[in-house]
Design a protein around this motif. Structure first.
Motif, PDB file in Angstrom:
ATOM      1  N   ARG A 145       0.845  -1.197   0.000  1.00 29.41           N
ATOM      2  CA  ARG A 145       0.000   0.000   0.000  1.00 29.41           C
ATOM      3  C   ARG A 145       0.876   1.241   0.000  1.00 29.41           C
ATOM      4  NH1 ARG A 145      -1.800  -4.002   3.010  1.00 29.41           N
ATOM      5  NH2 ARG A 145      -3.963  -4.708   2.790  1.00 29.41           N
ATOM      6  N   THR A 146       0.350   2.327  -0.553  1.00 26.69           N
ATOM      7  CA  THR A 146       1.094   3.592  -0.554  1.00 26.69           C
ATOM      8  C   THR A 146       0.206   4.716  -0.029  1.00 26.69           C
ATOM      9  OG1 THR A 146       0.485   3.863  -2.894  1.00 26.69           O
ATOM     10  CG2 THR A 146       2.685   3.029  -2.419  1.00 26.69           C
ATOM     11  N   ASP A 147       0.824   5.615   0.739  1.00 32.11           N
ATOM     12  CA  ASP A 147       0.121   6.783   1.274  1.00 32.11           C
ATOM     13  C   ASP A 147       0.087   7.902   0.230  1.00 32.11           C
ATOM     14  OD1 ASP A 147      -0.056   5.425   3.682  1.00 32.11           O
ATOM     15  OD2 ASP A 147       1.757   6.366   4.493  1.00 32.11           O
ATOM     16  N   ASN A 148      -0.747   8.911   0.514  1.00 34.34           N
ATOM     17  CA  ASN A 148      -0.765  10.155  -0.276  1.00 34.34           C
ATOM     18  C   ASN A 148      -0.864   9.871  -1.778  1.00 34.34           C
ATOM     19  OD1 ASN A 148      -0.136  11.536   2.240  1.00 34.34           O
ATOM     20  ND2 ASN A 148       1.967  10.831   1.933  1.00 34.34           N
ATOM     21  N   THR A 149      -1.792   8.968  -2.132  1.00 33.00           N
ATOM     22  CA  THR A 149      -1.862   8.465  -3.506  1.00 33.00           C
ATOM     23  C   THR A 149      -3.124   8.898  -4.234  1.00 33.00           C
ATOM     24  OG1 THR A 149      -0.553   6.513  -2.912  1.00 33.00           O
ATOM     25  CG2 THR A 149      -1.894   6.357  -4.906  1.00 33.00           C
ATOM     26  N   SER A 167       1.966   8.625  -6.125  1.00 28.79           N
ATOM     27  CA  SER A 167       2.051   8.820  -4.680  1.00 28.79           C
ATOM     28  C   SER A 167       3.025   9.950  -4.384  1.00 28.79           C
ATOM     29  CB  SER A 167       2.521   7.541  -3.986  1.00 28.79           C
ATOM     30  OG  SER A 167       1.648   6.467  -4.276  1.00 28.79           O
ATOM     31  N   PHE A 168       2.537  10.995  -3.729  1.00 32.23           N
ATOM     32  CA  PHE A 168       3.351  12.160  -3.435  1.00 32.23           C
ATOM     33  C   PHE A 168       4.389  11.840  -2.353  1.00 32.23           C
ATOM     34  CE2 PHE A 168      -0.531  13.706  -5.274  1.00 32.23           C
ATOM     35  CZ  PHE A 168      -0.159  14.794  -6.049  1.00 32.23           C
ATOM     36  N   GLY A 169       5.638  12.238  -2.609  1.00 29.62           N
ATOM     37  CA  GLY A 169       6.680  12.050  -1.613  1.00 29.62           C
ATOM     38  C   GLY A 169       6.592  13.063  -0.487  1.00 29.62           C
ATOM     39  N   GLU A 170       6.056  14.245  -0.805  1.00 34.98           N
ATOM     40  CA  GLU A 170       5.833  15.319   0.170  1.00 34.98           C
ATOM     41  C   GLU A 170       7.118  15.749   0.873  1.00 34.98           C
ATOM     42  OE1 GLU A 170       2.595  14.277   2.763  1.00 34.98           O
ATOM     43  OE2 GLU A 170       1.119  14.463   1.150  1.00 34.98           O
ATOM     44  N   ASN A 175      10.226  17.413  -5.232  1.00 36.46           N
ATOM     45  CA  ASN A 175       8.973  16.691  -5.465  1.00 36.46           C
ATOM     46  C   ASN A 175       9.176  15.253  -5.939  1.00 36.46           C
ATOM     47  OD1 ASN A 175       7.238  18.842  -4.770  1.00 36.46           O
ATOM     48  ND2 ASN A 175       7.490  19.761  -6.798  1.00 36.46           N
ATOM     49  N   SER A 176      10.409  14.909  -6.322  1.00 42.73           N
ATOM     50  CA  SER A 176      10.645  13.536  -6.774  1.00 42.73           C
ATOM     51  C   SER A 176      11.054  12.614  -5.630  1.00 42.73           C
ATOM     52  CB  SER A 176      11.721  13.515  -7.864  1.00 42.73           C
ATOM     53  OG  SER A 176      12.977  13.883  -7.324  1.00 42.73           O
ATOM     54  N   ALA A 177      11.549  13.155  -4.529  1.00 42.19           N
ATOM     55  CA  ALA A 177      11.992  12.327  -3.403  1.00 42.19           C
ATOM     56  C   ALA A 177      10.812  11.569  -2.804  1.00 42.19           C
ATOM     57  CB  ALA A 177      12.641  13.200  -2.340  1.00 42.19           C
ATOM     58  N   ASN A 178      10.998  10.271  -2.586  1.00 46.10           N
ATOM     59  CA  ASN A 178       9.980   9.376  -2.003  1.00 46.10           C
ATOM     60  C   ASN A 178       8.737   9.222  -2.875  1.00 46.10           C
ATOM     61  OD1 ASN A 178      11.404   8.654   0.305  1.00 46.10           O
ATOM     62  ND2 ASN A 178      10.637  10.399   1.476  1.00 46.10           N
ATOM     63  N   ARG A 179       8.792   9.692  -4.084  1.00 42.75           N
ATOM     64  CA  ARG A 179       7.644   9.634  -4.978  1.00 42.75           C
ATOM     65  C   ARG A 179       7.505   8.247  -5.608  1.00 42.75           C
ATOM     66  NH1 ARG A 179       8.999  12.409 -10.339  1.00 42.75           N
ATOM     67  NH2 ARG A 179       9.978  10.363 -10.578  1.00 42.75           N
ATOM     68  N   THR A 180       6.256   7.804  -5.798  1.00 43.58           N
ATOM     69  CA  THR A 180       5.996   6.541  -6.493  1.00 43.58           C
ATOM     70  C   THR A 180       5.066   6.781  -7.673  1.00 43.58           C
ATOM     71  OG1 THR A 180       6.277   5.146  -4.530  1.00 43.58           O
ATOM     72  CG2 THR A 180       4.970   4.237  -6.335  1.00 43.58           C
ATOM     73  N   MET A 181       5.442   6.279  -8.828  1.00 38.45           N
ATOM     74  CA  MET A 181       4.577   6.291 -10.011  1.00 38.45           C
ATOM     75  C   MET A 181       4.382   4.846 -10.453  1.00 38.45           C
ATOM     76  SD  MET A 181       5.856   9.599 -12.235  1.00 38.45           S
ATOM     77  CE  MET A 181       7.496   8.926 -12.525  1.00 38.45           C
TER      78      MET A 181
END
Length: 327
Positions: A145-149, A167-170, A175-181
């Motif tokens: 599962r991913t948060d902020n998605t 999924s936003f890395g926040e 903006n790319s750090a911790n990001r999931t596409m």
């Protein structure tokens, strides 16, 4: 008296009209079983929750907005049935937590949502990501599962389906750090189901990413239902592995299924870091909501790796038997 009756009738009418437009359902799963495991440091006997399905309680709701448009939500909290403890510390709805809009265009979800690989596990895994044969014991799902998605999904009448997720890395300033596409495209109609998924997750600094591409499917002949999957994992650090699965479900009766699978992980970066698992399972439905299960697996590691084991080179032997009830 007449006024009371009239008021009650009016209230009942309003409530009935409202319920026709919206609904909220409480649902859940309680799964308990005996677990016997030896991961290289001796046999451990335990009573465990969630062998086949994570024990949970959830709230699901939908409101008809008219014109085919609906507002929906899901709030789902996991728990350990053997202790009553929450499934995650300081996280009430750890399994799912989202609101969505759906219609002829598909569905757009926002919140904590299943990853595209995990949500398609039943397509390529005869164990459906459960029990001792769980493909996630070898395969790299990139999390379940991913948060902020934000997730968009669509299913066409001809069986074609797909989804994309961001999924936003926040992380402030990057903006790319911790990001999931991620994305998936599949087909499910009649006896055939196939899916191709891809997930790209950036690390904490945005300088590298873990990438998983998986192709899998199954074909239901009736009695026999073969499964196959292949995944390529690359990215952060030295990650460069390949995962393969072949499996077979034997649908003995509508209530009895025998599950088998053979999985192998091959590490292209380093020698002696491969792993292989063989698994066997059985489920029997007592009713539409209650079933019994049992499963066994042996995960063997090369001497430089320790998937699910206590130390490098050890094997993990897992057996469970239990009961699952859905409500």
């Amino acid at each position: 008296m007449k006024k009371s009756l009239l008021a009650f009738a009016a209230l009942a009418s309003i409530t009935g009209a409202a319920s026709a437009q919206s609904s909220v359902t409480i649902y859940g799963v309680v799964d308990m079983g005996l677990k016997v495991e030896n991961a290289g440091s001796g046999t451990r006997l335990s009573l465990d929750s969630g062998n086949q399905s994570g024990s949970r309680i959830g709230f699901r709701g939908t409101e008809d907005l008219g014109g085919g448009l609906k507002a929906n939500f899901v709030l789902e909290a996991g728990f350990s049935a053997d202790t009553g403890a929450m499934g995650a510390t300081n996280q009430l709805f750890n399994r799912q937590s989202y609101v969505s809009l759906s219609g002829a265009f598909g569905e757009v979800k926002m919140g904590r949502i299943q990853t595209v690989v995990y949500s398609n596990a039943s397509v390529f895994d005869p164990f459906g990501d459960t029990l001792a044969g769980d493909s996630a014991r070898i395969f790299n799902y990139g999390g379940s599962r991913t948060d902020n998605t934000v997730n968009y999904s669509y299913s066409a009448a001809n069986g074609v389906n797909g989804q994309v997720a961001y999924s936003f890395g926040e992380v402030a300033g990057d903006n790319s750090a911790n990001r999931t596409m991620a994305g998936a495209i599949g087909y499910a109609a009649g006896p055939l189901a196939v899916v191709l998924t891809h997930q790209n997750t950036k690390n904490a600094t945005g300088s590298d990413a873990a990438k998983t591409t998986l192709l899998g499917g199954n074909y239901n002949f009736g009695l026999l239902q073969p499964f196959v999957a292949y995944a390529i994992n690359k990215g952060v650090g030295t990650l460069d592995t390949r995962d393969a699965l072949i499996g077979l479900n034997i649908n003995v009766t509508p209530n009895d299924v025998i599950m088998t699978s053979l999985m192998h992980k091959y590490d292209k970066f380093a020698d002696h870091r491969d792993a292989t698992q063989i698994a066997l399972g059985y489920t029997h439905n007592l009713s539409k909501r209650t079933n019994l299960y049992t499963s066994w697996s042996r995960l063997s590691n090369n001497y430089s790796v320790a998937y699910k084991a206590d130390r490098n080179g050890s094997a993990d032997n897992l057996f469970n038997v239990g009961i699952r009830h859905k409500f």
